[in-house]
Design a protein around this motif. Structure first.
Motif: not given
Length: 710
Positions: A444-448, A469-480
């Motif tokens: 939905s685009g809600d990165l926060e 895996a979850m830490m990788e997801k956090v890193a991806q969202v932070t990069a976005a």
């Protein structure tokens, strides 16, 4: 009066003739209060009285005319003085010119001309003084502006505008430069507040242990601030955080080295020291939460296995001592299967060699089978293949119901591990649900929201692979998030740059559109609001002001041209200089300078002609001198020197020459009359001689020679 005197004289004569008909023209008469007079003498005296009466009347009329002219001259001079005091030099000069056309007294004309000169000098001095004051106020205003004392600077420029309403420098500072500086100071103060907030946020993150977040905030504050002291403090904070992060990384690296060398306790201490320095040190977190506990479990298992192996060995020794070779063999095999200690293995082997004399080959095979089942069961247990491990241990118990390791796994370890796996399955399910929620936020685009969900999953997860895996997801969202912020900032910077470029080319409407688009992206952007609220309106006002100034300058130039057309070159110069003070258009300035140069050339030419006329006047060449002054007036009709010479000095000099010539003629005539009168007297032609001497008395009433003769 004249009529009365004439009638009286004739009446006296008639009365004398009627009273004495025998009297002749030269007969002596006795009148009351007078000496004896002849009738001729009475007539001559009457004529003299008539002449004196005429002269008196004329002198009185001339006095009245002089009084009227003097009154008109005084009025004109008074009006000229008032106009000169008010600064209207052109009006004052017109009044003085009118006075010069009225006055006839050379001295009065000289005084008026001197007044004109003094007024011009005074006006020039006042203009120079006012210009110096304006320059001083402009310099003070500029100096105060440089010291950022904007209110005092604005007061100086306003005072300068009072002295010169068209002062472009003062108007530029009041209408654009000072408001722009006020806006810049407001923007700078806002940036400093943002920098201070970012610095405090960095300190808060640093206190919470987020070194990377704190460094990012401090770098953001460093980009915003222009305060050198604050920059130094922020740089110090960044250096301290980076140094601390570096020490944490060093501790983590040393911990990894110790872990790999097998010194688990020292490695754990180094990892804890790394987390004490940087609570977000991922390597230390990974080792402390996953790898170190796993290694400890493994070491504990190995220690337990070694203890069990040694106990089994001792148990086998007891069986062997009691003669129970089968029990001893089972125990020794159990010890041999469990241990990794070479010495214990050697001891078991030695015991087996002793027991081989009493053990049959099949029991050795059974023991080997039992050991294999136990090892397989333990291997399967370590791989969490619990059903298969349970089957292996039960097969071992079928061969040896007393096998302690198999009993321990079947009765304790496997049930306990089943419960642990069920608990981990529930945890993983929760992790999956939270991760799924994070994926929904991400789509939905809600990165926060997505980042918060994935961080929650990191906290919940216990399996290393799930946590990773979850830490990788956090890193991806932070990069976005960073990418989105970068794109927004890039667009904002582009709009700001385009708006400023359009503003600099005076495309104010297009510039305003760009800044409005920027405000739509960032409503709190102080630069855009400053341009929209202050800078662009001020520039519009400045362009309007320039148009007004150009109109005023052109009007002043045209006024100077009209004045020049009337012949008043100095008045035209004043008007053109006034236009030159306010003009901003290069073409008009060139035209004004051309007019000024032409007027100055004419004035210089006229002055040269006046100088030539003055030299000719001193040499006595009055006609040539007058011609030079007339040429000067033809070029500069308001040239006061030419007017003074033509209207005052030349007429006065000519009148003096005429008077001298008449005096010379009168003296010559007197000499002739004296000579003729004396000759006639000597010839006894007394009447003719008396007539000569009377004529002489008319020319010189005080002549001592003529008086006794008459």
């Amino acid at each position: 009066m004249k009529f009365i005197v004439v009638n009286a004289a004739f009446a006296g004569c008639i009365f004398a003739l009627l009273s004495a008909p025998s009297l002749g023209a030269d007969s002596s008469l006795k009148l009351h209060g007078d000496a004896d007079l002849t009738l001729r003498e009475m007539i001559e005296r009457a004529e003299q009285n008539i002449i004196k009466a005429d002269e008196l009347i004329e002198s009185r009329r001339e006095a009245e005319r002089k009084a009227l002219r003097a009154a008109e001259v005084r009025k004109a001079c008074d009006r000229a003085g008032i106009l000169a005091e008010s600064g209207d030099l052109a009006g004052a000069k017109a009044e003085w010119k009118r006075a010069l056309t009225i006055v006839r007294d050379p001295e009065a004309k000289s005084r008026i001309i001197e007044q004109v000169r003094q007024a011009e000098v005074k006006t020039a001095a006042q203009r120079a003084e006012r210009k110096l004051r304006i320059e001083s106020l402009n310099a003070e205003g500029t100096a105060l502006f440089e010291r950022r004392l904007l209110d005092e600077s604005q007061a100086r420029f306003r005072e300068s505008l009072i002295l010169e309403a068209s002062n472009p420098e003062a108007r530029r500072y009041i209408e654009s430069v000072i408001p722009a500086m006020r806006n810049e100071l407001r923007l700078q103060a806002a940036r400093e507040e943002d920098a201070k907030a970012a610095m405090e946020k960095g300190r808060s993150l640093f206190a919470d242990g987020d070194l990377k977040g704190s460094v990012a905030k401090w770098r953001e504050a460093l980009r915003m601030t222009s305060d050198t002291e604050r920059s130094a403090v922020i740089s110090s904070e960044i250096g301290r955080a980076e140094e601390r992060g570096g020490r944490a990384s060093s501790c983590a690296a040393e911990g990894v080295s110790l872990f790999q060398s097998g010194d688990i306790q020292a490695a754990e201490a180094m990892f804890r020291e790394a987390l004490a320095l940087d609570p977000m040190q991922l390597v230390a977190m990974d080792y402390l939460e996953v790898k170190v506990p796993a290694r400890k479990v493994e070491l504990h298992r190995l220690a337990v296995a070694e203890a069990e192996a040694r106990a089994a060995f001792e148990k086998g020794n007891r069986f062997f001592a009691e003669g129970d070779a089968e029990g001893a063999g089972t125990a020794w095999r159990e010890a041999d299967a469990a241990t990794r200690d070479p010495e214990l293995k050697a001891a078991v082997a030695a015991q087996f060699r002793k027991a081989e004399e009493r053990a049959a080959a099949e029991r050795a095979a059974a023991e080997a089978r039992l050991a294999a089942l136990v090892r397989d069961g333990e291997s399967l247990f370590q791989s969490d293949r619990l059903d298969e491990a349970d089957a292996k241990f039960r097969n071992a118990l079928a061969l040896d119901p007393s096998n302690w390791s198999s009993h321990q796994h079947v009765d304790v370890n496997i049930p306990k591990r089943r419960q642990e796996l069920e608990r981990l399955a529930l945890v993983e399910k929760n992790v999956a649900e939270v991760a799924l929620r994070g994926e929904g936020f991400l789509k939905s685009g809600d990165l926060e929201g997505a980042k918060a969900a994935f961080l929650e999953a990191v906290v919940i997860a216990e399996k290393p692979e799930s946590k990773g895996a979850m830490m990788e997801k956090v890193a991806q969202v932070t990069a976005a998030q960073q990418h989105r912020a970068t794109e927004l900032q890039t667009r904002i910077v582009a709009l700001a740059s385009e708006g400023e470029a359009l503003y600099r080319t005076d495309s104010l409407q297009a510039s305003e559109a760009k800044f409005k688009e920027l405000v739509a992206l960032d409503a709190s952007n102080l630069m855009a609001t400053g341009y929209l609220n202050d800078t662009i309106p001020a520039r519009k006002a400045e362009l309007e002001r320039r148009a007004v100034v150009a109109k005023q300058a052109r009007a002043a130039y045209e006024n100077g041209s009209r004045i020049a057309a009337t012949g008043d070159l100095k008045g035209a110069l004043d008007a053109w200089n006034e236009a030159l003070d306010i003009v901003e258009e290069a073409g008009l300035a060139a035209a004004i300078n051309a007019g000024i140069a032409e007027a100055k050339d004419k004035i210089a030419i006229a002055q040269g002609l006046c100088d030539e006329g003055a030299v000719l006047f001193k040499l006595g060449s009055l006609d040539r001198s007058a011609s030079k002054y007339q040429e000067a007036l033809a070029i500069d009709p308001m040239n006061l020197a030419a007017m003074d010479y033509l209207e005052v000095r030349l007429p006065a000099h000519r009148a003096e020459l005429m008077r001298q010539r008449k005096n010379a003629e009168r003296e010559a005539r007197i000499a002739i009359l004296v000579s003729e009168g004396e000759s006639l007297f000597k010839a006894d032609s007394l009447d003719v001689s008396a007539a000569k001497f009377k004529e002489l008395l008319v020319l010189d009433a005080s002549n001592s020679m003529a008086t006794p003769m008459c």
